[in-house]
Design an enzyme around this catalytic site. Structure first.
Site, PDB file in Angstrom:
ATOM      1  N   LYS A 107       0.636  -1.619  -0.221  1.00 27.10           N
ATOM      2  CA  LYS A 107       0.198  -0.197  -0.047  1.00 27.10           C
ATOM      3  C   LYS A 107       0.950   1.336  -0.442  1.00 27.10           C
ATOM      4  CE  LYS A 107       0.076   0.463   4.697  1.00 27.10           C
ATOM      5  NZ  LYS A 107       0.538   1.255   5.161  1.00 27.10           N
ATOM      6  N   LYS A 124       0.876   0.465  10.150  1.00 24.48           N
ATOM      7  CA  LYS A 124       1.656   0.554   8.632  1.00 24.48           C
ATOM      8  C   LYS A 124       2.043   1.814   8.064  1.00 24.48           C
ATOM      9  CE  LYS A 124       4.776  -2.899   9.262  1.00 24.48           C
ATOM     10  NZ  LYS A 124       3.666  -3.811  10.372  1.00 24.48           N
ATOM     11  N   ASP A 125       2.923   2.838   8.529  1.00 24.22           N
ATOM     12  CA  ASP A 125       3.318   4.618   7.693  1.00 24.22           C
ATOM     13  C   ASP A 125       2.011   4.201   7.227  1.00 24.22           C
ATOM     14  OD1 ASP A 125       5.501   5.190   9.813  1.00 24.22           O
ATOM     15  OD2 ASP A 125       5.653   3.239   9.326  1.00 24.22           O
ATOM     16  N   LYS A 126       1.315   5.428   6.757  1.00 24.57           N
ATOM     17  CA  LYS A 126       0.707   5.600   6.070  1.00 24.57           C
ATOM     18  C   LYS A 126       1.567   6.911   5.082  1.00 24.57           C
ATOM     19  CE  LYS A 126      -3.597   9.000   4.993  1.00 24.57           C
ATOM     20  NZ  LYS A 126      -4.175  10.000   5.331  1.00 24.57           N
ATOM     21  N   GLN A 150       4.810   9.249  16.062  1.00 25.54           N
ATOM     22  CA  GLN A 150       3.435   8.457  15.678  1.00 25.54           C
ATOM     23  C   GLN A 150       1.817   8.247  16.431  1.00 25.54           C
ATOM     24  OE1 GLN A 150       5.999   6.997  14.455  1.00 25.54           O
ATOM     25  NE2 GLN A 150       5.958   5.581  13.066  1.00 25.54           N
TER      26      GLN A 150
END
Length: 381
Positions: free
Chosen positions: A51, A80-82, A168
């Site tokens: 993604k 998971k990081d955007k 985060q």
């Protein structure tokens, strides 16, 4: 305690290194390493998904909308990081597997791609990962700063780095931990219990980061000043330690000092145990066999003893230890980056970095240790 963000101490003493890092799908990649091999049989389909520009929760909603699967039926190991290109493993009931290939174009329109399909007996649960492999590209890097960066990476490869929580945990405005404390104080509450739990965990994370920074400060003072000066410092802080103990601490080869009463843990996973012979545990720490841990305060938490506890007490909170739904734990103070690779591309003024970290550790902690940005109060992503 002051809840505003203060600069967190670094492990190493180099001057700040100037370069540009943009947390984007081109310059930041995260690849999840599963905890175990999938059996290729069972009632759960396991897909590896790539993604970009999406958070994990946004991705789950897309799968729910396109496949008709309930979000509660989807399993994942971690968030998971955007703002990155990421791969991770998702589990879903086997009956939805035939719909995956039919919806390839629908996924691609939403910046998703299913890379592989497997099967397993169990649903993937939070924490069911070994760690993550990272790739980062730094830009506007001069040859001199590239050389400095490689020197820092050599130190990190030898001694490891502080295991700070990344930004985060604290939200866009760095205030999640404040909301978490308000929930504990019954000053506010949100309808979704998961949100309340996350905000409280942000407060735990804030206390952990503060404790780790304090321990780094003490380690630096032990290393940089004489025994006589150290005795005066510890006396002013009302911390009990004698000259012989200080001499032994100064002789520890690792820059992060193991103190009397520390709770250790076998690395990269294993049981907690008390540090009884500091010289022995310091040697094991240097060999990356065991690591000192810090408190995540809460119900049934395991607390340190002696000198370590005297320091830890400042970062305990009775509202956490008495909150029925907030379990306490401990977290590695220190972690070791593995499989570190780097390349400087002079004609583009770019520095490419690859490395592996165990689960729960943040790439931003390594970035922070390299960059040493002046006036920083949190991480960049």
């Amino acid at each position: 305690m002051n809840l505003n963000f203060m600069p967190l101490l670094h492990a190493y003493n180099h001057a700040s290194i100037d370069f540009h890092f943009n947390s984007s799908a081109r310059d930041f990649c995260v690849h999840e390493v599963p905890l175990y091999e999938f059996s290729n049989t069972g009632e759960h389909a396991v897909i590896q998904v790539r993604k970009s520009g999406l958070s994990t929760l946004e991705m789950l909603h897309i799968f729910s909308q396109i496949l008709g699967v309930k979000i509660a039926e989807l399993g994942y190991a971690g968030l998971k990081d955007k703002n990155a290109l990421t791969t991770q493993f998702i589990s879903l009931p086997k009956k939805y597997a035939p719909l995956l290939e039919k919806n390839t174009s629908n996924f691609q329109e939403r910046n998703l791609k299913v890379l592989s399909l497997n099967y397993h007996h169990n649903k993937i649960k939070l924490g069911h990962l070994k760690g993550n492999r990272f790739f980062m590209r730094f830009k506007k890097m001069t040859p001199l700063n590239a050389q400095k960066t490689k020197q820092v990476l050599e130190q990190i490869a030898q001694f490891g780095m502080p295991n700070y929580f990344g930004s985060q945990r604290f939200g866009k405005f760095n205030d999640n931990h404040k909301e978490g404390l308000k929930i504990l104080q019954n000053k506010t509450k949100f309808a979704h219990q998961k949100l309340n739990a996350f905000l409280i965990s942000s407060y735990q994370s804030y206390l952990f980061n503060s404790l780790l920074s304090k321990r780094l400060e003490i380690s630096k003072i032990i290393s940089d000043f004489s025994v006589k000066e150290n005795l005066e410092f510890f006396k002013q802080k009302n911390l009990s330690v004698n000259s012989n103990a200080l001499k032994a601490l100064k002789n520890q080869a690792h820059p992060f000092k193991i103190l009397e009463g520390d709770v250790m843990c076998h690395y990269p996973y294993g049981k907690f145990f008390d540090a009884l012979k500091l010289e022995k545990e310091s040697e094991r720490f240097l060999k990356k066999e065991a690591v000192p841990t810090g408190l995540l305060d809460g119900k049934k938490a395991l607390y340190a003893k002696n000198l370590s506890l005297e320091i830890e007490k400042e970062f305990q909170h009775n509202l956490l230890s008495s909150h029925a739904k907030t379990l306490g734990s401990r977290r590695f103070f220190w972690v070791f980056a593995e499989n570190v690779t780097s390349q400087y591309i002079k004609e583009k003024a770019q520095f490419e970095l690859g490395f592996y970290l165990p689960k729960g550790s943040y790439a931003s902690a390594l970035l922070k240790e390299i960059k040493h940005e002046k006036g920083e109060n949190n991480d960049e992503f």
